[in-house]
Scaffold this motif. Structure first.
Motif, PDB file in Angstrom:
ATOM      1  N   TYR A 328       0.839  -1.199   0.000  1.00 42.14           N
ATOM      2  CA  TYR A 328       0.000   0.000   0.000  1.00 42.14           C
ATOM      3  C   TYR A 328       0.875   1.249   0.000  1.00 42.14           C
ATOM      4  N   MET A 329       0.229   2.375  -0.268  1.00 41.28           N
ATOM      5  CA  MET A 329       0.841   3.686  -0.068  1.00 41.28           C
ATOM      6  C   MET A 329      -0.026   4.429   0.942  1.00 41.28           C
ATOM      7  N   THR A 330       0.623   5.104   1.857  1.00 40.79           N
ATOM      8  CA  THR A 330      -0.112   5.940   2.787  1.00 40.79           C
ATOM      9  C   THR A 330       0.624   7.266   2.928  1.00 40.79           C
ATOM     10  N   MET A 331      -0.042   8.236   3.522  1.00 42.63           N
ATOM     11  CA  MET A 331       0.550   9.567   3.684  1.00 42.63           C
ATOM     12  C   MET A 331       0.853   9.840   5.150  1.00 42.63           C
ATOM     13  N   LEU A 332       1.959  10.572   5.376  1.00 39.50           N
ATOM     14  CA  LEU A 332       2.330  11.062   6.703  1.00 39.50           C
ATOM     15  C   LEU A 332       2.215  12.588   6.635  1.00 39.50           C
ATOM     16  N   PRO A 333       1.021  13.124   6.923  1.00 43.23           N
ATOM     17  CA  PRO A 333       0.738  14.540   6.631  1.00 43.23           C
ATOM     18  C   PRO A 333       1.674  15.536   7.315  1.00 43.23           C
ATOM     19  N   ASP A 334       2.084  15.262   8.560  1.00 45.50           N
ATOM     20  CA  ASP A 334       2.957  16.212   9.255  1.00 45.50           C
ATOM     21  C   ASP A 334       4.276  16.425   8.513  1.00 45.50           C
ATOM     22  N   TYR A 335       4.666  15.426   7.721  1.00 49.19           N
ATOM     23  CA  TYR A 335       5.939  15.501   6.992  1.00 49.19           C
ATOM     24  C   TYR A 335       5.719  15.676   5.488  1.00 49.19           C
ATOM     25  N   GLN A 336       4.462  15.839   5.075  1.00 48.66           N
ATOM     26  CA  GLN A 336       4.103  15.950   3.652  1.00 48.66           C
ATOM     27  C   GLN A 336       4.785  14.834   2.853  1.00 48.66           C
ATOM     28  N   ALA A 337       4.724  13.621   3.424  1.00 52.51           N
ATOM     29  CA  ALA A 337       5.500  12.508   2.881  1.00 52.51           C
ATOM     30  C   ALA A 337       4.626  11.296   2.603  1.00 52.51           C
ATOM     31  N   PRO A 338       4.720  10.731   1.399  1.00 52.60           N
ATOM     32  CA  PRO A 338       4.111   9.429   1.150  1.00 52.60           C
ATOM     33  C   PRO A 338       5.005   8.331   1.727  1.00 52.60           C
ATOM     34  N   PHE A 339       4.429   7.158   1.980  1.00 54.94           N
ATOM     35  CA  PHE A 339       5.211   5.987   2.400  1.00 54.94           C
ATOM     36  C   PHE A 339       4.716   4.789   1.612  1.00 54.94           C
ATOM     37  N   VAL A 340       5.649   4.000   1.060  1.00 54.03           N
ATOM     38  CA  VAL A 340       5.288   2.833   0.268  1.00 54.03           C
ATOM     39  C   VAL A 340       5.699   1.571   1.020  1.00 54.03           C
ATOM     40  N   PHE A 341       4.731   0.698   1.234  1.00 52.25           N
ATOM     41  CA  PHE A 341       4.923  -0.581   1.923  1.00 52.25           C
ATOM     42  C   PHE A 341       4.650  -1.696   0.924  1.00 52.25           C
ATOM     43  N   ALA A 342       5.523  -2.708   0.879  1.00 49.96           N
ATOM     44  CA  ALA A 342       5.312  -3.809  -0.062  1.00 49.96           C
ATOM     45  C   ALA A 342       6.129  -5.020   0.370  1.00 49.96           C
ATOM     46  N   ASN A 343       5.988  -6.100  -0.380  1.00 48.71           N
ATOM     47  CA  ASN A 343       6.747  -7.326  -0.127  1.00 48.71           C
ATOM     48  C   ASN A 343       7.398  -7.792  -1.427  1.00 48.71           C
ATOM     49  N   PHE A 344       8.621  -7.364  -1.694  1.00 49.39           N
ATOM     50  CA  PHE A 344       9.325  -7.853  -2.881  1.00 49.39           C
ATOM     51  C   PHE A 344       9.501  -9.371  -2.762  1.00 49.39           C
ATOM     52  N   ASN A 345       9.255 -10.071  -3.869  1.00 51.22           N
ATOM     53  CA  ASN A 345       9.383 -11.527  -3.835  1.00 51.22           C
ATOM     54  C   ASN A 345      10.067 -12.097  -5.084  1.00 51.22           C
ATOM     55  N   GLY A 346      10.754 -11.233  -5.834  1.00 52.71           N
ATOM     56  CA  GLY A 346      11.510 -11.713  -6.985  1.00 52.71           C
ATOM     57  C   GLY A 346      10.696 -11.914  -8.236  1.00 52.71           C
ATOM     58  N   THR A 347       9.449 -11.455  -8.252  1.00 57.77           N
ATOM     59  CA  THR A 347       8.596 -11.588  -9.431  1.00 57.77           C
ATOM     60  C   THR A 347       8.362 -10.223 -10.064  1.00 57.77           C
ATOM     61  N   SER A 348       7.617 -10.242 -11.177  1.00 62.07           N
ATOM     62  CA  SER A 348       7.282  -8.985 -11.857  1.00 62.07           C
ATOM     63  C   SER A 348       6.476  -8.063 -10.956  1.00 62.07           C
ATOM     64  N   GLY A 349       5.860  -8.631  -9.923  1.00 64.19           N
ATOM     65  CA  GLY A 349       5.116  -7.802  -8.973  1.00 64.19           C
ATOM     66  C   GLY A 349       5.997  -6.768  -8.293  1.00 64.19           C
ATOM     67  N   ASP A 350       7.301  -7.034  -8.214  1.00 60.06           N
ATOM     68  CA  ASP A 350       8.220  -6.059  -7.626  1.00 60.06           C
ATOM     69  C   ASP A 350       8.262  -4.788  -8.473  1.00 60.06           C
ATOM     70  N   ALA A 351       8.208  -4.963  -9.788  1.00 56.13           N
ATOM     71  CA  ALA A 351       8.175  -3.796 -10.680  1.00 56.13           C
ATOM     72  C   ALA A 351       6.867  -3.044 -10.513  1.00 56.13           C
ATOM     73  N   ASP A 352       5.791  -3.787 -10.275  1.00 58.52           N
ATOM     74  CA  ASP A 352       4.486  -3.144 -10.094  1.00 58.52           C
ATOM     75  C   ASP A 352       4.480  -2.225  -8.878  1.00 58.52           C
ATOM     76  N   VAL A 353       5.251  -2.590  -7.848  1.00 60.56           N
ATOM     77  CA  VAL A 353       5.362  -1.711  -6.678  1.00 60.56           C
ATOM     78  C   VAL A 353       5.995  -0.386  -7.083  1.00 60.56           C
ATOM     79  N   ILE A 354       7.077  -0.483  -7.885  1.00 59.23           N
ATOM     80  CA  ILE A 354       7.795   0.722  -8.302  1.00 59.23           C
ATOM     81  C   ILE A 354       6.946   1.571  -9.241  1.00 59.23           C
ATOM     82  N   THR A 355       5.948   0.964  -9.862  1.00 63.83           N
ATOM     83  CA  THR A 355       5.087   1.721 -10.775  1.00 63.83           C
ATOM     84  C   THR A 355       3.742   2.047 -10.125  1.00 63.83           C
ATOM     85  N   HIS A 356       3.011   1.031  -9.672  1.00 65.22           N
ATOM     86  CA  HIS A 356       1.657   1.221  -9.136  1.00 65.22           C
ATOM     87  C   HIS A 356       1.659   2.038  -7.840  1.00 65.22           C
ATOM     88  N   GLU A 357       2.361   1.539  -6.824  1.00 63.53           N
ATOM     89  CA  GLU A 357       2.347   2.254  -5.544  1.00 63.53           C
ATOM     90  C   GLU A 357       2.999   3.625  -5.673  1.00 63.53           C
TER      91      GLU A 357
END
Length: 556
Positions: A328-357
Motif C-alpha cells: 500500500y501507499m499511505t501519507m504522513l501529513p505532518d511531513y508531507q511525505a508518502p510511504f510505500v509498503f510492499a513485499n518484494f518476492n523476486g517476481t514482476s510484482g516487484d516492478a508493479d510496486v515501483i510503478t503502481h504504488e
C-alpha cells in the motif's frame, strides 16, 4: 527527515476529545467566514497529527506483526480511531451547517461539502462499539494471514513469498506450490468463514442502525462515492460482461497457445511464457536504483519525487517472515511525505510496486503542500487511476528492470491489465450479493462465488482442487475482508488506465500532460468533471468499454 527518525507519540484521545469540544465552541462563536476558516486551519493541524501518528503505528506494526509492543499500538488505534472519526464528523457537521457556508465553500470547494455529507452518513456515535469490533476482527484476520508458514524446500515461507512458485515456469512446481498454498486456506477454512461471517453481520448491523436495509448504502457512503451509485456500478458490470469478458477470454486463449497447452488449468493462472514470466534482474536494492533512474528521466516532477522518497527512507519493500502481506501507499501529513509498503518476492510484482504504488505516492507528493486538506480527499477510483496509469507510463524504462525480457513484461502487463477487469468486477458483484443477502451460509457464499467465476472467467478449470472447485478461492482476496466494496474502484481505474494506454500509443507526451493535470486536479471536481478536464471518457456511459476494447483489439 528519514522515516527511522520520525518520532512517535501515542495520541491521548481523552485530551483530543476536549480539544475538539473547544474547537467546536470557537467555531460557533466565530463572527465571520474568515474567523471560522481560521478555526478550521487549527482543525487541520490536529487532524494531520492524529493521522500521522496512526499511520506510523500501523506501518511499524505491519513491518513486524510478531512484535507485541507494536501490535499493542495498532490495537490502541483500532479501538480509538472510531472515536476520532466520530469527533471529526461532529466537527464537520458544524462546517456543513455554517451560516457562512458560501464563504467556506469558496475556500474549500463544493466537493468537500459533498464528502462531508457522505461522512455524516458514514459515522455515528451509536456505531462506535461495532466499528471497534470490526477493526479488531480485521486485525485478527490479518494476524492469521501473517502467521502462515508454508513448508517449501526445507524453508517456511509466508503467503507473499510463495508467489514466485505459484507462477513458476515448471508446471509441476507450480502444481505443488498451489497445493501447499491451498492447504493453509483449507486448514483455516472455518476460521476464515467465521471472520467473514462476523464481519458481514457486524457491517449489516451498522447499516441497519443507520436506517438502511443492509450495509450497501453505508458502504457506498464510506467509500466516499460522491459521483456514482449502485445503479451506475450495475451498468458498468453489464458492459464488462458484454464487452470485456470476450476480449479477456481471447487473451487467455492466446496465453494458452503461448504456453503450448491443450487447455488451461487454475495452476496456469498468471503464467504467460514457457520460459517463465519475466522477473526483475538484480537485487531489490538494484530495482529501487533502477526506479530512481527511471523517474528522474521521466519528468522533472517525478525526479524530485523519487529522490525525496529514497533519501527519506520512505520505502519498506523487502519481504520478511513476520511482515504483513500485500502492499500500500499511505501519507504522513505532518511531513508531507508518502510511504510505500510492499513485499518484494523476486517476481514482476516487484516492478508493479515501483510503478503502481509510486503512482499513488507521486500524486500524494505533488499535492501534499496544499494547505486545504480537503483538496486531497480523492475518491478511490481516481486514486487508482493515478496508480494504474503510472504502470503504463513507465513502460519505456522497463529494460532497466527486466533487461532483454522487457518486451515480454510489457506484453504480459497489458494482458494482465485487461484480464483483471472481469475478475475485479466479479469481486464487486460477489460483495453486492453477500451484503444484499447477509444471512447466506458459508456454503451458499461459496456457491455464489463459483457461479460468478463461470460468468466472468469461463476458462477456469479447478480439476484436482476441491477447495477452489467448491468456491473457496475468494478467501484469498483480502480486500473482501479488509476493504468492503473497494474492488470496483480498481476496475473503473483500470479502464481509465487503458484509455491512457490507447492515448500514449498515439502521443506519449500529450497523454503524460493529461495525466499530470489529473494528478494536480486532485479532488477539485467530481468524477465526470475530472474525466472531462483530463480528456477521458466516462466509463459508466454505455459504449465506453466497447470503444476501449475495439481500440485495444487493433493491437492484435
Amino acid at each position: 527527515m528519514r522515516f527511522s527518525e520520525m518520532p512517535y507519540e501515542r495520541i491521548d484521545f481523552t485530551g483530543l476529545t476536549k480539544d475538539f469540544k473547544e474547537l467546536e465552541e470557537r467555531f460557533d462563536k466565530a463572527s465571520s467566514g474568515e474567523e471560522q476558516f481560521a478555526v478550521h486551519e487549527e482543525f487541520y493541524k490536529i487532524y494531520n497529527h492524529v493521522m500521522t501518528e496512526s499511520q506510523i503505528a500501523m506501518i511499524r506494526s505491519d513491518i513486524d506483526m510478531s512484535d507485541e509492543a507494536l501490535l499493542e499500538e495498532q490495537q490502541y488505534f483500532d479501538e480509538n480511531m472510531p472515536v476520532f472519526q466520530n469527533l471529526v464528523v461532529s466537527y464537520r457537521k458544524k462546517l456543513f451547517n455554517s451560516r457562512f457556508r458560501p464563504y467556506l465553500e469558496e475556500r474549500i470547494g463544493k466537493v468537500a461539502f459533498k464528502n462531508i455529507e457522505l461522512a455524516m452518513k458514514s459515522v455515528d456515535e451509536k456505531l462506535i462499539p461495532l466499528m471497534q469490533e470490526e477493526n479488531k476482527l480485521q486485525t485478527e484476520y490479518n494476524k492469521l494471514l501473517a502467521s502462515a508458514r508454508i513448508p517449501w524446500n526445507g524453508e517456511e515461507l509466508n503467503l507473499s513469498l510463495m508467489n514466485p512458485y505459484l507462477h513458476n515456469q515448471d508446471r509441476n512446481t507450480r502444481k505443488e506450490a498451489w497445493e501447499k498454498f491451498s492447504e493453509f486456506f483449507v486448514a483455516h477454512k472455518e476460521e476464515l468463514d467465521d471472520f467473514y461471517d462476523k464481519l458481514v453481520k457486524n457491517r449489516t448491523e451498522q447499516g441497519e442502525l443507520m436506517g438502511h436495509e443492509n450495509y450497501l448504502p453505508l458502504g457506498y457512503a464510506r467509500m466516499n462515492r460522491n459521483s456514482f451509485g449502485r445503479s451506475d456500478v450495475e451498468e458498468f458490470r453489464k458492459q464488462v460482461k458484454r464487452d470485456f469478458v470476450p476480449f479477456a477470454e481471447k487473451l487467455h486463449d492466446m496465453r494458452r497457445r503461448q504456453l503450448k497447452l491443450s487447455r488451461l488449468s487454475y495452476i496456469d493462472e498468471g503464467v504467460y511464457f514457457t520460459n517463465g514470466n519475466p522477473a526483475p534482474i538484480g537485487t531489490p536494492e538494484e530495482i529501487l536504483l533502477a526506479g530512481r533512474k527511471m523517474y528522474n528521466e521521466l519528468s522533472p516532477e517525478t525526479g524530485r519525487f523519487i529522490n525525496f522518497m529514497c533519501d527519506s527512507e520512505l520505502f519498506d519493500v523487502l519481504g520478511r517472515k513476520n511482515k504483513k502481506t500485500g502492499g500500500y501507499m499511505t501519507m504522513l501529513p505532518d511531513y508531507q511525505a508518502p510511504f510505500v509498503f510492499a513485499n518484494f518476492n523476486g517476481t514482476s510484482g516487484d516492478a508493479d510496486v515501483i510503478t503502481h504504488e509510486c503512482g499513488h505516492a507521486f500524486q500524494g507528493y505533488i499535492t501534499a503542500g496544499d494547505p486545504v486538506i480537503e483538496h486531497n480527499d480523492i475518491t478511490m477510483e481516481i486514486a487508482e487511476t493515478h496508480s494504474m496509469s503510472m504502470e503504463f507510463f513507465t513502460e519505456p524504462w522497463m529494460p532497466l528492470i527486466f533487461g532483454n525480457r522487457s518486451d515480454d513484461y510489457i506484453k504480459m502487463h497489458f494482458m494482465d491489465a485487461v484480464m483483471f477487469i472481469p475478475y475485479g468486477t466479479m469481486v464487486d458483484e460477489y460483495q453486492d450479493i453477500v451484503y444484499s443477502n447477509p444471512g447466506l451460509t458459508p456454503k451458499a457464499r461459496n456457491e455464489v462465488w463459483r457461479d460468478l467465476e463461470r460468468q466472468y472467467k469461463p476458462h477456469l478449470d479447478y480439476t484436482g482442487n476441491d477447495y477452489f472447485e467448491q468456491g473457496g478461492y475468494w478467501q484469498r482476496q483480502h480486500h473482501i475482508y479488509d476493504s468492503p466494496l473497494y474492488y470496483i474502484d480498481y476496475c473503473i481505474a483500470g479502464a481509465n488506465a487503458l484509455q491512457y494506454k490507447v492515448r500514449m500509443d498515439k502521443d506519449y507526451r500529450e497523454a503524460w500532460e493529461s495525466y499530470l493535470k489529473l494528478c494536480r486536479l486532485s479532488a477539485s471536481d467530481f468524477y465526470n468533471g475530472l474525466m472531462k478536464k483530463a480528456g477521458l471518457d466516462n466509463v459508466f456511459e454505455d459504449g465506453c468499454l466497447r470503444y476501449i476494447v475495439n481500440k485495444l483489439d487493433e493491437r492484435f
